[in-house]
Design a protein around this motif. Structure first.
Motif, PDB file in Angstrom:
ATOM      1  N   MET A  24      -8.768  -6.234  23.639  1.00  0.00           N
ATOM      2  CA  MET A  24      -7.522  -5.842  23.010  1.00  0.00           C
ATOM      3  C   MET A  24      -7.640  -4.460  22.362  1.00  0.00           C
ATOM      4  O   MET A  24      -6.724  -3.658  22.463  1.00  0.00           O
ATOM      5  N   ILE A  25      -8.768  -4.211  21.699  1.00  0.00           N
ATOM      6  CA  ILE A  25      -8.928  -2.910  21.044  1.00  0.00           C
ATOM      7  C   ILE A  25      -8.929  -1.783  22.070  1.00  0.00           C
ATOM      8  O   ILE A  25      -8.443  -0.685  21.791  1.00  0.00           O
ATOM      9  N   ASP A  26      -9.413  -2.067  23.288  1.00  0.00           N
ATOM     10  CA  ASP A  26      -9.371  -1.062  24.358  1.00  0.00           C
ATOM     11  C   ASP A  26      -7.936  -0.680  24.687  1.00  0.00           C
ATOM     12  O   ASP A  26      -7.633   0.497  24.904  1.00  0.00           O
ATOM     13  N   ARG A  27      -7.071  -1.667  24.722  1.00  0.00           N
ATOM     14  CA  ARG A  27      -5.653  -1.407  25.018  1.00  0.00           C
ATOM     15  C   ARG A  27      -5.014  -0.574  23.904  1.00  0.00           C
ATOM     16  O   ARG A  27      -4.256   0.360  24.176  1.00  0.00           O
ATOM     17  N   ILE A  28      -5.350  -0.885  22.672  1.00  0.00           N
ATOM     18  CA  ILE A  28      -4.804  -0.129  21.542  1.00  0.00           C
ATOM     19  C   ILE A  28      -5.275   1.322  21.592  1.00  0.00           C
ATOM     20  O   ILE A  28      -4.483   2.250  21.412  1.00  0.00           O
ATOM     21  N   ILE A  29      -6.557   1.521  21.864  1.00  0.00           N
ATOM     22  CA  ILE A  29      -7.096   2.878  21.951  1.00  0.00           C
ATOM     23  C   ILE A  29      -6.441   3.642  23.105  1.00  0.00           C
ATOM     24  O   ILE A  29      -6.118   4.827  22.973  1.00  0.00           O
ATOM     25  N   ALA A  30      -6.213   2.985  24.216  1.00  0.00           N
ATOM     26  CA  ALA A  30      -5.529   3.631  25.348  1.00  0.00           C
ATOM     27  C   ALA A  30      -4.107   4.029  24.960  1.00  0.00           C
ATOM     28  O   ALA A  30      -3.650   5.134  25.302  1.00  0.00           O
ATOM     29  N   CYS A  31      -3.415   3.164  24.239  1.00  0.00           N
ATOM     30  CA  CYS A  31      -2.053   3.484  23.779  1.00  0.00           C
ATOM     31  C   CYS A  31      -2.069   4.646  22.793  1.00  0.00           C
ATOM     32  O   CYS A  31      -1.193   5.515  22.829  1.00  0.00           O
ATOM     33  N   GLN A  32      -3.071   4.672  21.914  1.00  0.00           N
ATOM     34  CA  GLN A  32      -3.192   5.776  20.970  1.00  0.00           C
ATOM     35  C   GLN A  32      -3.434   7.093  21.709  1.00  0.00           C
ATOM     36  O   GLN A  32      -2.854   8.126  21.363  1.00  0.00           O
ATOM     37  N   THR A  33      -4.275   7.047  22.726  1.00  0.00           N
ATOM     38  CA  THR A  33      -4.564   8.237  23.528  1.00  0.00           C
ATOM     39  C   THR A  33      -3.299   8.750  24.202  1.00  0.00           C
ATOM     40  O   THR A  33      -3.024   9.958  24.207  1.00  0.00           O
ATOM     41  N   ASP A  34      -2.498   7.827  24.738  1.00  0.00           N
ATOM     42  CA  ASP A  34      -1.224   8.209  25.363  1.00  0.00           C
ATOM     43  C   ASP A  34      -0.274   8.820  24.339  1.00  0.00           C
ATOM     44  O   ASP A  34       0.415   9.805  24.625  1.00  0.00           O
ATOM     45  N   LEU A  35      -0.239   8.250  23.144  1.00  0.00           N
ATOM     46  CA  LEU A  35       0.635   8.766  22.090  1.00  0.00           C
ATOM     47  C   LEU A  35       0.214  10.174  21.676  1.00  0.00           C
ATOM     48  O   LEU A  35       1.055  11.072  21.546  1.00  0.00           O
ATOM     49  N   ASP A  44     -15.799  -4.587  18.146  1.00  0.00           N
ATOM     50  CA  ASP A  44     -16.954  -3.718  17.998  1.00  0.00           C
ATOM     51  C   ASP A  44     -16.671  -2.711  16.878  1.00  0.00           C
ATOM     52  O   ASP A  44     -15.607  -2.085  16.842  1.00  0.00           O
ATOM     53  N   THR A  45     -17.609  -2.561  15.975  1.00  0.00           N
ATOM     54  CA  THR A  45     -17.434  -1.681  14.817  1.00  0.00           C
ATOM     55  C   THR A  45     -17.186  -0.238  15.239  1.00  0.00           C
ATOM     56  O   THR A  45     -16.357   0.446  14.637  1.00  0.00           O
ATOM     57  N   GLU A  46     -17.893   0.214  16.263  1.00  0.00           N
ATOM     58  CA  GLU A  46     -17.716   1.589  16.731  1.00  0.00           C
ATOM     59  C   GLU A  46     -16.326   1.796  17.332  1.00  0.00           C
ATOM     60  O   GLU A  46     -15.708   2.838  17.126  1.00  0.00           O
ATOM     61  N   GLN A  47     -15.843   0.805  18.075  1.00  0.00           N
ATOM     62  CA  GLN A  47     -14.493   0.907  18.643  1.00  0.00           C
ATOM     63  C   GLN A  47     -13.451   0.920  17.530  1.00  0.00           C
ATOM     64  O   GLN A  47     -12.469   1.663  17.611  1.00  0.00           O
ATOM     65  N   LEU A  48     -13.653   0.096  16.531  1.00  0.00           N
ATOM     66  CA  LEU A  48     -12.727   0.070  15.403  1.00  0.00           C
ATOM     67  C   LEU A  48     -12.703   1.419  14.692  1.00  0.00           C
ATOM     68  O   LEU A  48     -11.631   1.950  14.379  1.00  0.00           O
ATOM     69  N   ALA A  49     -13.869   1.992  14.456  1.00  0.00           N
ATOM     70  CA  ALA A  49     -13.948   3.304  13.810  1.00  0.00           C
ATOM     71  C   ALA A  49     -13.253   4.370  14.652  1.00  0.00           C
ATOM     72  O   ALA A  49     -12.519   5.222  14.122  1.00  0.00           O
ATOM     73  N   TYR A  50     -13.454   4.304  15.964  1.00  0.00           N
ATOM     74  CA  TYR A  50     -12.798   5.262  16.854  1.00  0.00           C
ATOM     75  C   TYR A  50     -11.283   5.074  16.821  1.00  0.00           C
ATOM     76  O   TYR A  50     -10.531   6.053  16.773  1.00  0.00           O
ATOM     77  N   GLY A  51     -10.829   3.825  16.834  1.00  0.00           N
ATOM     78  CA  GLY A  51      -9.394   3.543  16.754  1.00  0.00           C
ATOM     79  C   GLY A  51      -8.781   4.075  15.471  1.00  0.00           C
ATOM     80  O   GLY A  51      -7.667   4.607  15.469  1.00  0.00           O
ATOM     81  N   LEU A  52      -9.498   3.952  14.369  1.00  0.00           N
ATOM     82  CA  LEU A  52      -9.011   4.484  13.092  1.00  0.00           C
ATOM     83  C   LEU A  52      -8.941   6.008  13.124  1.00  0.00           C
ATOM     84  O   LEU A  52      -7.998   6.608  12.590  1.00  0.00           O
ATOM     85  N   LYS A  53      -9.905   6.640  13.771  1.00  0.00           N
ATOM     86  CA  LYS A  53      -9.874   8.102  13.915  1.00  0.00           C
ATOM     87  C   LYS A  53      -8.690   8.531  14.779  1.00  0.00           C
ATOM     88  O   LYS A  53      -8.050   9.549  14.513  1.00  0.00           O
ATOM     89  N   GLN A  54      -8.425   7.764  15.827  1.00  0.00           N
ATOM     90  CA  GLN A  54      -7.278   8.055  16.693  1.00  0.00           C
ATOM     91  C   GLN A  54      -5.968   7.945  15.895  1.00  0.00           C
ATOM     92  O   GLN A  54      -5.076   8.766  16.051  1.00  0.00           O
TER      93      GLN A  54
END
Length: 95
Positions: free
Chosen positions: A1-12, A46-56
């Motif tokens: 799920m976090i992968d999908r959120i990060i992909a959406c953030q990248t698109d935004l 994953d903690t690293e994915q969460l941190a990356y998502g927050l940066k995004q």
């Protein structure tokens, strides 16, 4: 799920960088839809994915703030050209 959120953030972020209002709307809707599903996902994040998502998220916030200020400046310049007072007055709110 976090992968999908990060992909959406990248698109935004890409849509914001391209100044594409229609793409911003589509990407915002996709991100909102992905975030609605997040509480139902029981998999550990994953903690690293969460941190990356927050940066995004922070990167998108900064871009929105920049674009808001940029548009405000354009509106104020147009008002000045027309001889109107600027509506860009900063006041402190009473608490």
């Amino acid at each position: 799920m976090i992968d999908r959120i990060i992909a959406c953030q990248t698109d935004l972020i890409a849509a914001l960088d391209a100044f594409d209002a229609d793409a911003v709307t589509v990407a915002s809707r996709a991100l909102a839809d992905a975030l609605v599903l997040l509480p139902d996902d029981d998999r550990p994040v994953d903690t690293e994915q969460l941190a990356y998502g927050l940066k995004q998220a922070e990167a998108a916030r900064i871009r929105v703030k920049y674009l808001t200020a940029w548009n405000r400046q354009k509106i104020d310049r147009l008002a000045e050209i027309r001889g109107q007072a600027s509506s860009n007055i900063y006041t402190q709110r009473a608490r």
